[in-house]
Design a protein around this motif. Sequence first.
Motif, short mmCIF file in Angstrom:
data_model
loop_
_atom_site.label_atom_id
_atom_site.label_comp_id
_atom_site.label_asym_id
_atom_site.label_seq_id
_atom_site.Cartn_x
_atom_site.Cartn_y
_atom_site.Cartn_z
N GLU A 286 -5.81 -7.01 -0.92
CA GLU A 286 -5.74 -6.66 0.50
C GLU A 286 -7.06 -7.06 1.15
O GLU A 286 -8.12 -6.63 0.71
CB GLU A 286 -5.51 -5.16 0.66
CG GLU A 286 -5.57 -4.66 2.10
CD GLU A 286 -5.62 -3.15 2.17
OE1 GLU A 286 -4.55 -2.53 2.20
OE2 GLU A 286 -6.75 -2.59 2.16
N ASP B 296 2.41 -1.65 11.87
CA ASP B 296 2.71 -1.23 10.50
C ASP B 296 2.00 0.08 10.14
O ASP B 296 2.43 0.78 9.22
CB ASP B 296 2.28 -2.34 9.54
CG ASP B 296 2.97 -3.65 9.87
OD1 ASP B 296 4.19 -3.75 9.66
OD2 ASP B 296 2.29 -4.55 10.40
N ASN C 281 -5.33 -10.82 5.50
CA ASN C 281 -3.90 -10.46 5.50
C ASN C 281 -3.62 -9.08 6.08
O ASN C 281 -2.48 -8.62 6.07
CB ASN C 281 -3.29 -10.58 4.10
CG ASN C 281 -4.06 -9.79 3.05
OD1 ASN C 281 -4.65 -8.75 3.34
ND2 ASN C 281 -4.05 -10.29 1.83
N ARG C 282 -4.66 -8.42 6.57
CA ARG C 282 -4.46 -7.13 7.25
C ARG C 282 -5.44 -7.06 8.41
O ARG C 282 -6.64 -7.26 8.23
CB ARG C 282 -4.67 -5.95 6.30
CG ARG C 282 -4.44 -4.59 6.96
CD ARG C 282 -4.53 -3.45 5.93
NE ARG C 282 -4.29 -2.15 6.54
CZ ARG C 282 -5.23 -1.36 7.05
NH1 ARG C 282 -6.50 -1.74 7.01
NH2 ARG C 282 -4.92 -0.21 7.59
N THR D 97 -9.61 -5.05 -3.14
CA THR D 97 -9.57 -5.03 -1.68
C THR D 97 -10.89 -5.54 -1.12
O THR D 97 -11.95 -5.37 -1.73
CB THR D 97 -9.30 -3.62 -1.11
OG1 THR D 97 -10.45 -2.79 -1.30
CG2 THR D 97 -8.08 -2.97 -1.75
N ASN E 216 0.86 -7.10 8.46
CA ASN E 216 0.26 -5.79 8.18
C ASN E 216 -0.83 -5.55 9.22
O ASN E 216 -1.97 -5.98 9.06
CB ASN E 216 -0.32 -5.76 6.76
CG ASN E 216 -0.64 -4.34 6.31
OD1 ASN E 216 -0.63 -3.40 7.11
ND2 ASN E 216 -0.92 -4.18 5.03
N ILE E 217 -0.43 -4.89 10.31
CA ILE E 217 -1.35 -4.66 11.43
C ILE E 217 -1.46 -3.17 11.70
O ILE E 217 -0.47 -2.48 11.91
CB ILE E 217 -0.86 -5.38 12.71
CG1 ILE E 217 -0.78 -6.90 12.47
CG2 ILE E 217 -1.80 -5.09 13.88
CD1 ILE E 217 -0.29 -7.70 13.67
N ASN E 218 -2.70 -2.70 11.69
CA ASN E 218 -3.01 -1.32 12.04
C ASN E 218 -3.51 -1.27 13.48
O ASN E 218 -4.16 -2.20 13.96
CB ASN E 218 -4.09 -0.76 11.11
CG ASN E 218 -4.55 0.62 11.53
OD1 ASN E 218 -3.83 1.61 11.35
ND2 ASN E 218 -5.74 0.72 12.10
N SER F 46 -6.95 -4.69 11.59
CA SER F 46 -7.07 -3.36 12.18
C SER F 46 -7.55 -3.54 13.61
O SER F 46 -8.73 -3.82 13.85
CB SER F 46 -8.05 -2.49 11.38
OG SER F 46 -8.07 -1.17 11.88
N GLY G 203 -3.36 1.39 4.17
CA GLY G 203 -4.60 0.67 3.92
C GLY G 203 -5.15 1.05 2.55
O GLY G 203 -5.68 2.14 2.37
N LYS H 149 2.58 -0.16 3.49
CA LYS H 149 1.65 -0.69 4.49
C LYS H 149 0.39 0.16 4.63
O LYS H 149 -0.41 -0.08 5.53
CB LYS H 149 2.35 -0.80 5.85
CG LYS H 149 3.54 -1.75 5.87
CD LYS H 149 3.14 -3.19 5.57
CE LYS H 149 4.34 -4.13 5.69
NZ LYS H 149 3.97 -5.53 5.43
N THR I 189 -8.84 -6.92 4.75
CA THR I 189 -8.75 -6.34 6.09
C THR I 189 -9.92 -6.78 6.95
O THR I 189 -11.06 -6.88 6.47
CB THR I 189 -8.76 -4.80 6.00
OG1 THR I 189 -7.64 -4.35 5.22
CG2 THR I 189 -8.68 -4.17 7.39
#
Length: 321
Positions: free
Chosen positions: A91, A185, A115-116, A57, A155-157, A118, A258, A256, A93
């Motif tokens: 991952e 997500d 790809n993620r 990650t 993949n959205i926080n 936040s 983190g 999904k 972020t």
Amino acid sequence: MKTLSVYIHIPFCVHKCNYCDFLSAPATEAARKQYVEALKREIMQESLQYKEYSVDTVFFGGGTPSILKGEEIAECMETLRQYYQVSPDAEVTLEMNPGTADRNKLQILKKAGINRLSLGLQSTEDSLLRILGRIHTYEEFLQVYQDARELGFDNINMDLIVGLPGEDIHMVERTLEQIRELAPDSITVHSLAVKRAARLNIFKEKYQEMSFENNQEIMDLTMKTAYEMGMGPYYLYRQKNMKGNFENVGYAKVDKAGIYNILIMEEKQPIIALGAGGSSKLVFDHGRRIERAENVKDVTNYISRIDEMIERKRAGIQKWL
């Protein structure tokens, strides 16, 4: 092959939010460029110690990582992939303030392998966003979120703060209902923590007539809404100076969660922290022994002393290993 995670700290903000005491500094163009060059040097030199590791990650935190140009973030990712063995399905972020993003930057980030996302929503109430000192409105957040979805970010926080000054449970209900309609997500629910250095504490007389309604009913409501959205809790932590006896909780849909958040809490894997204020966590014997290696916090010192920090950490890692 052994695995590790990489944390990249971007210590710049447009201005510091009123609740925040995290490390950040003004982002002049010259400071940004010098910082990115020092950061790339640290990425290159630090990688020599971890040839037998693959990267699970990557997490760009801050500060406000999205204050960098998209091309600058892409440079960091390119350097990271060149010198580390970054897993193809790693991952990656990036924390994003909606006030520092647009469709063009999102396109560059997507191409760079982020790809993620936040997203720092915090609240859908503009009056509360102003109290927090946020630089975005809810409408601006909506545009960024819509653009991200259209560009394929799956993949959205969303970060949410509850217990804000002047916020009652009905305002929380409205925010949660609007979040439900957007269908992120994952969500991370933060109980307001007012640190000693934060403006809400420094200028507390300005807010002393406002109530802080941070109670179990609000926390139960956020949990109920998360469950109704198909999310379950996957991590929690508590900060000092929190208003009320509550934790910060992350909720996520299936597949999904983190992963970086889970790994840093489990303390079973090395976390290599790069950038000003970065604190690497070196894990030995499956978590039975942990050593830390820290960078200086001041941005100017980080840039000017980058070689010194690289050498200090190299010597420490060789000793510990």
